[in-house]
Design an enzyme around this catalytic site. Structure first.
Site, PDB file in Angstrom:
ATOM      1  N   CYS A  26       0.905  -1.127   0.103  1.00 47.26           N
ATOM      2  CA  CYS A  26      -0.024  -0.121  -0.093  1.00 47.26           C
ATOM      3  C   CYS A  26       0.913   1.297  -0.027  1.00 47.26           C
ATOM      4  O   CYS A  26       1.490   1.532   0.926  1.00 47.26           O
ATOM      5  CB  CYS A  26      -1.008  -0.069   1.413  1.00 47.26           C
ATOM      6  N   CYS A  29       0.125   3.719   2.948  1.00 47.62           N
ATOM      7  CA  CYS A  29       0.717   3.166   3.995  1.00 47.62           C
ATOM      8  C   CYS A  29       2.128   3.533   4.229  1.00 47.62           C
ATOM      9  O   CYS A  29       2.441   3.864   5.514  1.00 47.62           O
ATOM     10  CB  CYS A  29       0.495   1.572   4.174  1.00 47.62           C
TER      11      CYS A  29
END
Length: 102
Positions: A26, A29
């Site tokens: 991600c 993230c």
């Protein structure tokens, strides 16, 4: 991480717990990681920060209905008091945490 130990972690008496649900793949993230580390350092000893990889801990992600990553959940005295999906500016994250840190 066993479900019981996760429950024990978020029920930390007297200390709020920030849970960062993330995934290695991600992009947002990865962008949030230094911010989460900064907040953990800023509130060292006053805030517990737990990072949960949703690919490795699907049960915890399902239990808290995490549908996208990153998702941040703040627990205070075992209760969910704040939740945000997606990237969060550092100042906003600090403002939320500040309400529960003593």
């Amino acid at each position: 991480m066993a479900k019981k130990s996760f429950q024990e972690l978020i029920n930390s008496p007297g200390m709020p717990v920030l849970v960062d649900f993330y995934a290695d793949w991600c992009g947002p993230c990865k962008t949030m990681n230094p911010i989460v580390q900064q907040v953990a350092s800023q509130y060292n000893g006053k805030l517990k920060v737990i990072k949960i990889n949703v690919d490795n801990n699907q049960a915890a992600a399902a239990q808290y209905r995490v549908q996208g990553v990153p998702t941040f959940i703040l627990f205070h005295q075992g209760q969910q008091v704040w939740r945000q999906a997606g990237a969060v500016p550092a100042h906003q994250l600090s403002q939320v945490i500040q309400q529960y840190v003593h």
